[in-house]
Scaffold this motif. Structure first.
Motif, mmCIF file in Angstrom:
data_model
loop_
_atom_site.group_PDB
_atom_site.id
_atom_site.type_symbol
_atom_site.label_atom_id
_atom_site.label_comp_id
_atom_site.label_asym_id
_atom_site.label_seq_id
_atom_site.Cartn_x
_atom_site.Cartn_y
_atom_site.Cartn_z
ATOM 1 N N ALA A 1 0.823 -1.213 0.000
ATOM 2 C CA ALA A 1 0.000 0.000 0.000
ATOM 3 C C ALA A 1 0.857 1.263 0.000
ATOM 4 O O ALA A 1 0.341 2.359 -0.176
ATOM 5 C CB ALA A 1 -0.936 0.009 1.208
ATOM 6 N N PHE A 2 2.160 1.105 0.167
ATOM 7 C CA PHE A 2 3.053 2.264 0.246
ATOM 8 C C PHE A 2 3.780 2.493 -1.073
ATOM 9 O O PHE A 2 4.038 1.561 -1.828
ATOM 10 C CB PHE A 2 4.065 2.072 1.386
ATOM 11 N N ASP A 3 4.110 3.746 -1.325
ATOM 12 C CA ASP A 3 4.850 4.123 -2.533
ATOM 13 C C ASP A 3 6.351 4.041 -2.314
ATOM 14 O O ASP A 3 7.091 3.565 -3.157
ATOM 15 C CB ASP A 3 4.502 5.553 -2.960
ATOM 16 N N GLU A 4 6.801 4.557 -1.182
ATOM 17 C CA GLU A 4 8.221 4.655 -0.862
ATOM 18 C C GLU A 4 8.512 3.844 0.396
ATOM 19 O O GLU A 4 7.636 3.642 1.231
ATOM 20 C CB GLU A 4 8.626 6.111 -0.618
ATOM 21 N N LEU A 5 9.767 3.440 0.523
ATOM 22 C CA LEU A 5 10.164 2.569 1.629
ATOM 23 C C LEU A 5 11.510 3.009 2.180
ATOM 24 O O LEU A 5 12.424 3.337 1.413
ATOM 25 C CB LEU A 5 10.269 1.127 1.115
ATOM 26 N N LEU A 6 11.610 3.023 3.495
ATOM 27 C CA LEU A 6 12.870 3.279 4.175
ATOM 28 C C LEU A 6 13.160 2.057 5.035
ATOM 29 O O LEU A 6 12.367 1.711 5.910
ATOM 30 C CB LEU A 6 12.776 4.523 5.062
ATOM 31 N N VAL A 7 14.270 1.391 4.755
ATOM 32 C CA VAL A 7 14.701 0.235 5.540
ATOM 33 C C VAL A 7 15.941 0.658 6.303
ATOM 34 O O VAL A 7 16.911 1.128 5.705
ATOM 35 C CB VAL A 7 15.029 -0.987 4.644
ATOM 36 N N MET A 8 15.894 0.496 7.617
ATOM 37 C CA MET A 8 17.037 0.865 8.447
ATOM 38 C C MET A 8 17.661 -0.377 9.053
ATOM 39 O O MET A 8 16.967 -1.349 9.345
ATOM 40 C CB MET A 8 16.601 1.834 9.533
ATOM 41 N N GLY B 1 21.485 1.260 12.668
ATOM 42 C CA GLY B 1 21.491 2.707 12.841
ATOM 43 C C GLY B 1 21.679 3.497 11.565
ATOM 44 O O GLY B 1 21.879 4.708 11.604
ATOM 45 N N GLY B 2 21.609 2.835 10.427
ATOM 46 C CA GLY B 2 21.795 3.519 9.152
ATOM 47 C C GLY B 2 20.712 3.150 8.167
ATOM 48 O O GLY B 2 19.853 2.311 8.441
ATOM 49 N N VAL B 3 20.748 3.782 7.019
ATOM 50 C CA VAL B 3 19.772 3.530 5.971
ATOM 51 C C VAL B 3 20.278 2.400 5.079
ATOM 52 O O VAL B 3 21.327 2.514 4.458
ATOM 53 C CB VAL B 3 19.528 4.800 5.129
ATOM 54 N N ALA B 4 19.522 1.310 5.026
ATOM 55 C CA ALA B 4 19.873 0.183 4.163
ATOM 56 C C ALA B 4 19.222 0.341 2.792
ATOM 57 O O ALA B 4 19.736 -0.152 1.796
ATOM 58 C CB ALA B 4 19.444 -1.137 4.800
ATOM 59 N N TYR B 5 18.076 1.035 2.748
ATOM 60 C CA TYR B 5 17.393 1.276 1.478
ATOM 61 C C TYR B 5 16.439 2.446 1.653
ATOM 62 O O TYR B 5 15.768 2.565 2.672
ATOM 63 C CB TYR B 5 16.600 0.049 1.025
ATOM 64 N N LEU B 6 16.377 3.293 0.643
ATOM 65 C CA LEU B 6 15.408 4.379 0.585
ATOM 66 C C LEU B 6 15.009 4.542 -0.866
ATOM 67 O O LEU B 6 15.854 4.833 -1.718
ATOM 68 C CB LEU B 6 16.010 5.686 1.111
ATOM 69 N N GLY B 7 13.746 4.278 -1.157
ATOM 70 C CA GLY B 7 13.305 4.403 -2.531
ATOM 71 C C GLY B 7 11.947 3.767 -2.753
ATOM 72 O O GLY B 7 11.259 3.405 -1.802
ATOM 73 N N PRO B 8 11.564 3.615 -4.017
ATOM 74 C CA PRO B 8 10.271 3.028 -4.343
ATOM 75 C C PRO B 8 10.155 1.582 -3.838
ATOM 76 O O PRO B 8 11.114 0.821 -3.891
ATOM 77 C CB PRO B 8 10.237 3.056 -5.869
#
Length: 138
Positions: A56-63, A66-73
């Motif tokens: 149901a989401f457009d964008e995703l942030l996976v942490m 303590g850091g960003v593993a993924y940020l994007g569609p």
């Protein structure tokens, strides 16, 4: 409250606690609809969402670590991790895969080709965050 204040950014933490999956999906769909109509940003943290809620989401942030593993569609997350050498099995839902693959045990489990520990694939969360070859991928 969200609609009354017309806040341009809404942050919702663990909105599924105590709710069944159908209600959680309804809430996420309503938040998505309102975000699009009002042209606002909605940030939601969820633990173990169902595949329907995840999609149901457009964008995703996976942490991780303590850091960003993924940020994007959302629809580009699996190809991204495949590019890092991690493949999601066909019988595994994406959200569950992402929770596991960001941990060292999951990295070993989902490494494509099985790997032999010779450095061909990332073996730590830090390597996956930066990219196993040292190149940031976001």
């Amino acid at each position: 409250e969200i609609l009354v204040t017309r806040a341009p950014v809404v942050m919702a933490d663990e909105i599924s606690t105590g709710l069944d999956s159908a209600t959680t999906l309804d809430i996420c769909n309503a938040l998505r609809h309102n975000a699009r109509v009002l042209k606002h940003t909605v940030v939601v943290s969820l633990l173990q969402p169902t595949p329907e809620t995840f999609n149901a989401f457009d964008e995703l942030l996976v942490m991780a670590a303590g850091g960003v593993a993924y940020l994007g569609p959302v629809d580009e997350v699996l190809p991204y991790f495949e590019g890092l050498g991690f493949v999601c099995p066909k019988d595994k839902d994406t959200a569950e895969f992402l929770q596991e693959v960001t941990l060292p045990k999951g990295m070993r489990k989902y490494r494509s080709g099985g790997g032999d520990g010779d450095g061909d694939y990332p073996t730590t969360t830090l390597q996956a965050l930066v990219g196993w070859d040292g190149v940031m991928r976001w």
